[in-house]
Design a protein around this motif. Structure first.
Motif, PDB file in Angstrom:
ATOM      1  N   GLN A   5       0.835  -1.202   0.000  1.00  0.00           N
ATOM      2  CA  GLN A   5       0.000   0.000   0.000  1.00  0.00           C
ATOM      3  C   GLN A   5       0.870   1.252   0.000  1.00  0.00           C
ATOM      4  OE1 GLN A   5      -3.274   0.372   2.711  1.00  0.00           O
ATOM      5  NE2 GLN A   5      -3.654  -1.830   2.771  1.00  0.00           N
ATOM      6  N   GLU A   6       2.003   1.196   0.692  1.00  0.00           N
ATOM      7  CA  GLU A   6       2.905   2.344   0.741  1.00  0.00           C
ATOM      8  C   GLU A   6       3.404   2.694  -0.662  1.00  0.00           C
ATOM      9  OE1 GLU A   6       5.971   1.040   3.350  1.00  0.00           O
ATOM     10  OE2 GLU A   6       4.597   0.648   5.023  1.00  0.00           O
ATOM     11  N   THR A   7       3.728   1.673  -1.432  1.00  0.00           N
ATOM     12  CA  THR A   7       4.199   1.881  -2.801  1.00  0.00           C
ATOM     13  C   THR A   7       3.099   2.481  -3.660  1.00  0.00           C
ATOM     14  OG1 THR A   7       5.661  -0.036  -2.541  1.00  0.00           O
ATOM     15  CG2 THR A   7       5.263   0.739  -4.786  1.00  0.00           C
ATOM     16  N   LEU A   8       1.891   1.974  -3.492  1.00  0.00           N
ATOM     17  CA  LEU A   8       0.756   2.505  -4.248  1.00  0.00           C
ATOM     18  C   LEU A   8       0.478   3.955  -3.873  1.00  0.00           C
ATOM     19  CD1 LEU A   8      -1.598  -0.606  -4.123  1.00  0.00           C
ATOM     20  CD2 LEU A   8      -0.437   0.302  -6.145  1.00  0.00           C
ATOM     21  N   ARG A   9       0.581   4.293  -2.590  1.00  0.00           N
ATOM     22  CA  ARG A   9       0.360   5.675  -2.152  1.00  0.00           C
ATOM     23  C   ARG A   9       1.397   6.613  -2.773  1.00  0.00           C
ATOM     24  NH1 ARG A   9      -4.833   6.145  -0.650  1.00  0.00           N
ATOM     25  NH2 ARG A   9      -5.371   4.646   0.982  1.00  0.00           N
ATOM     26  N   THR A  10       2.612   6.106  -2.946  1.00  0.00           N
ATOM     27  CA  THR A  10       3.643   6.912  -3.613  1.00  0.00           C
ATOM     28  C   THR A  10       3.231   7.226  -5.043  1.00  0.00           C
ATOM     29  OG1 THR A  10       5.405   5.936  -2.272  1.00  0.00           O
ATOM     30  CG2 THR A  10       6.067   6.976  -4.340  1.00  0.00           C
ATOM     31  N   ALA A  11       2.720   6.210  -5.748  1.00  0.00           N
ATOM     32  CA  ALA A  11       2.260   6.418  -7.127  1.00  0.00           C
ATOM     33  C   ALA A  11       1.079   7.382  -7.170  1.00  0.00           C
ATOM     34  CB  ALA A  11       1.881   5.079  -7.750  1.00  0.00           C
ATOM     35  N   LEU A  12       0.185   7.286  -6.187  1.00  0.00           N
ATOM     36  CA  LEU A  12      -0.953   8.204  -6.115  1.00  0.00           C
ATOM     37  C   LEU A  12      -0.482   9.628  -5.852  1.00  0.00           C
ATOM     38  CD1 LEU A  12      -3.442   6.024  -4.018  1.00  0.00           C
ATOM     39  CD2 LEU A  12      -3.615   6.554  -6.461  1.00  0.00           C
ATOM     40  N   ALA A  13       0.546   9.761  -5.018  1.00  0.00           N
ATOM     41  CA  ALA A  13       1.093  11.081  -4.723  1.00  0.00           C
ATOM     42  C   ALA A  13       1.776  11.683  -5.950  1.00  0.00           C
ATOM     43  CB  ALA A  13       2.077  10.994  -3.565  1.00  0.00           C
ATOM     44  N   MET A  14       2.337  10.832  -6.796  1.00  0.00           N
ATOM     45  CA  MET A  14       2.963  11.324  -8.023  1.00  0.00           C
ATOM     46  C   MET A  14       1.929  11.872  -8.989  1.00  0.00           C
ATOM     47  SD  MET A  14       5.828   8.351  -8.731  1.00  0.00           S
ATOM     48  CE  MET A  14       6.320   9.013 -10.339  1.00  0.00           C
ATOM     49  N   GLY A  15       0.704  11.280  -8.955  1.00  0.00           N
ATOM     50  CA  GLY A  15      -0.338  11.787  -9.859  1.00  0.00           C
ATOM     51  C   GLY A  15      -1.317  10.752 -10.368  1.00  0.00           C
ATOM     52  N   ALA A  16      -1.176   9.489  -9.976  1.00  0.00           N
ATOM     53  CA  ALA A  16      -2.152   8.471 -10.372  1.00  0.00           C
ATOM     54  C   ALA A  16      -3.489   8.761  -9.697  1.00  0.00           C
ATOM     55  CB  ALA A  16      -1.654   7.087  -9.999  1.00  0.00           C
ATOM     56  N   ARG A  24       9.138  12.345 -11.381  1.00  0.00           N
ATOM     57  CA  ARG A  24       9.025  13.495 -10.489  1.00  0.00           C
ATOM     58  C   ARG A  24       9.000  13.057  -9.028  1.00  0.00           C
ATOM     59  NH1 ARG A  24       3.595  15.567 -12.879  1.00  0.00           N
ATOM     60  NH2 ARG A  24       4.639  14.631 -14.683  1.00  0.00           N
ATOM     61  N   TYR A  25       9.325  13.989  -8.156  1.00  0.00           N
ATOM     62  CA  TYR A  25       9.170  13.756  -6.724  1.00  0.00           C
ATOM     63  C   TYR A  25       7.768  14.185  -6.312  1.00  0.00           C
ATOM     64  CZ  TYR A  25      14.203  13.020  -6.226  1.00  0.00           C
ATOM     65  OH  TYR A  25      15.477  12.522  -6.332  1.00  0.00           O
ATOM     66  N   ALA A  26       7.172  13.442  -5.417  1.00  0.00           N
ATOM     67  CA  ALA A  26       5.845  13.792  -4.934  1.00  0.00           C
ATOM     68  C   ALA A  26       5.960  14.947  -3.944  1.00  0.00           C
ATOM     69  CB  ALA A  26       5.194  12.586  -4.272  1.00  0.00           C
ATOM     70  N   SER A  27       5.174  15.995  -4.156  1.00  0.00           N
ATOM     71  CA  SER A  27       5.182  17.134  -3.237  1.00  0.00           C
ATOM     72  C   SER A  27       4.399  16.789  -1.976  1.00  0.00           C
ATOM     73  CB  SER A  27       4.561  18.358  -3.913  1.00  0.00           C
ATOM     74  OG  SER A  27       3.185  18.121  -4.191  1.00  0.00           O
ATOM     75  N   LEU A  28       4.656  17.532  -0.916  1.00  0.00           N
ATOM     76  CA  LEU A  28       3.968  17.280   0.355  1.00  0.00           C
ATOM     77  C   LEU A  28       2.446  17.404   0.222  1.00  0.00           C
ATOM     78  CD1 LEU A  28       4.108  16.603   3.329  1.00  0.00           C
ATOM     79  CD2 LEU A  28       4.472  19.040   3.813  1.00  0.00           C
ATOM     80  N   PRO A  29       1.925  18.446  -0.462  1.00  0.00           N
ATOM     81  CA  PRO A  29       0.473  18.526  -0.633  1.00  0.00           C
ATOM     82  C   PRO A  29      -0.094  17.308  -1.365  1.00  0.00           C
ATOM     83  CG  PRO A  29       1.484  20.631  -1.146  1.00  0.00           C
ATOM     84  CD  PRO A  29       2.595  19.645  -0.990  1.00  0.00           C
ATOM     85  N   ASN A  30       0.632  16.827  -2.374  1.00  0.00           N
ATOM     86  CA  ASN A  30       0.150  15.660  -3.127  1.00  0.00           C
ATOM     87  C   ASN A  30       0.225  14.385  -2.298  1.00  0.00           C
ATOM     88  OD1 ASN A  30      -0.507  17.133  -5.398  1.00  0.00           O
ATOM     89  ND2 ASN A  30       1.456  16.755  -6.422  1.00  0.00           N
ATOM     90  N   ILE A  31       1.220  14.309  -1.410  1.00  0.00           N
ATOM     91  CA  ILE A  31       1.312  13.155  -0.511  1.00  0.00           C
ATOM     92  C   ILE A  31       0.098  13.129   0.420  1.00  0.00           C
ATOM     93  CG2 ILE A  31       2.612  12.172   1.418  1.00  0.00           C
ATOM     94  CD1 ILE A  31       5.174  13.194   0.060  1.00  0.00           C
ATOM     95  N   MET A  32      -0.317  14.307   0.900  1.00  0.00           N
ATOM     96  CA  MET A  32      -1.490  14.389   1.761  1.00  0.00           C
ATOM     97  C   MET A  32      -2.767  14.045   0.984  1.00  0.00           C
ATOM     98  SD  MET A  32      -0.016  15.045   4.541  1.00  0.00           S
ATOM     99  CE  MET A  32      -1.467  15.267   5.569  1.00  0.00           C
ATOM    100  N   LYS A  33      -2.853  14.530  -0.248  1.00  0.00           N
ATOM    101  CA  LYS A  33      -4.033  14.243  -1.078  1.00  0.00           C
ATOM    102  C   LYS A  33      -4.124  12.755  -1.407  1.00  0.00           C
ATOM    103  CE  LYS A  33      -4.140  18.767  -3.355  1.00  0.00           C
ATOM    104  NZ  LYS A  33      -3.909  19.500  -4.639  1.00  0.00           N
ATOM    105  N   ALA A  34      -2.960  12.103  -1.551  1.00  0.00           N
ATOM    106  CA  ALA A  34      -2.933  10.687  -1.916  1.00  0.00           C
ATOM    107  C   ALA A  34      -3.598   9.811  -0.874  1.00  0.00           C
ATOM    108  CB  ALA A  34      -1.500  10.233  -2.153  1.00  0.00           C
ATOM    109  N   LYS A  35      -3.595  10.276   0.377  1.00  0.00           N
ATOM    110  CA  LYS A  35      -4.202   9.497   1.452  1.00  0.00           C
ATOM    111  C   LYS A  35      -5.712   9.372   1.293  1.00  0.00           C
ATOM    112  CE  LYS A  35      -0.630  10.686   4.847  1.00  0.00           C
ATOM    113  NZ  LYS A  35      -0.318  11.329   6.144  1.00  0.00           N
TER     114      LYS A  35
END
Length: 253
Positions: A69-80, A188-199
């Protein structure tokens, strides 16, 4: 068009891999895990297609343990847009084999109906380089492997492939499976706002049995060993001495 991107949780590429004392496998205790680098490139490729207006939705998929799930959240934070986790094992040391992964992905493709599957050419832990090709065969779709350039043009995709002799450009009919190589892009690196949105982005959990797939291993690891230590180099005083050592000691000429 919808794009499906498989991603795998692997030992981080910066980590020095250690073999267990009994040779039964790789030691994963307290080891940093991350997304397979080739899969990061695949996610980035899908995001760029969406930014160009050629893709409507990006679905990322991982087959493995719950911690993926952690890996998937990273992909979601990138923009998936959303993610699917197929929990295929409880043991982090169990590597789901490429054919089983391809069968799981085939079932998901039939459910999701994407127009394109983009995946890394191989995982850096087992270096199989087989899942994309197997998925293409199971689906009966076109395939383009080792992509260093990708362009979607209507009902076809133009792919520049890295081959032994240089570069090869091919055009394949959609739907297709494309496996990507290192030079396609820089993720790209996932930004902090996108990491929060990914949750808050959707992440569905399934099992292989939900998809009618048997992931029982067909292979067993007999033993695992570390590569032999590299021998120390020597300095030579002249070209003649170098040639002599290459001929008499190394036996390469």
């Amino acid at each position: 068009m919808k794009v499906l991107v498989p991603v795998k949780r692997v030992i981080d590429y910066n980590v020095k891999v250690r073999v267990k004392a009994d040779g039964s496998g790789v030691d994963l205790a307290n080891v940093k895990m991350s997304m397979n680098p080739f899969d990061e490139i695949a996610v980035e490729a899908a995001i760029r297609l969406k930014e160009a207006g050629q893709v409507d939705e990006i679905v990322v998929v991982s087959v493995g343990v719950a911690k993926a799930q952690e890996t998937l959240r990273t992909a979601l934070a990138m923009g998936a847009d959303r993610a699917i986790l197929v929990e295929a094992t409880d043991d982090v040391h169990t590597d789901i084999e490429p054919l089983a992964v391809a069968k799981v992905l085939k079932a998901l493709v039939e459910e999701e109906q994407p127009g394109l599957v983009i995946c890394g050419k191989q995982a850096i832990d087992n270096d199989m380089n087989a899942t994309g090709q197997m998925l293409s065969a199971l689906l009966g779709w076109s395939q383009a492997t080792f992509a260093s350039e990708l362009a979607i043009e209507g009902e076809s995709a133009t792919v520049t492939r890295e081959v032994d002799g240089g570069l090869q450009t091919i055009k394949v009919k959609m739907p297709a499976v494309v496996t990507v190589d290192l030079r396609l892009n820089e993720p790209r690196y996932a930004s902090l706002p996108n990491i929060m949105k990914a949750k808050k982005k959707p992440l569905d959990t399934k099992t292989p049995s939900d998809l009618g797939v048997d992931v029982t291993p067909r292979l067993s690891v007999v033993t695992t060993t570390e590569p032999a230590a590299r021998a120390a180099g020597v300095k030579v005083g002249s070209v003649d001495e170098l040639v002599l050592k290459l001929k008499d000691e190394a036996g390469v000429i």
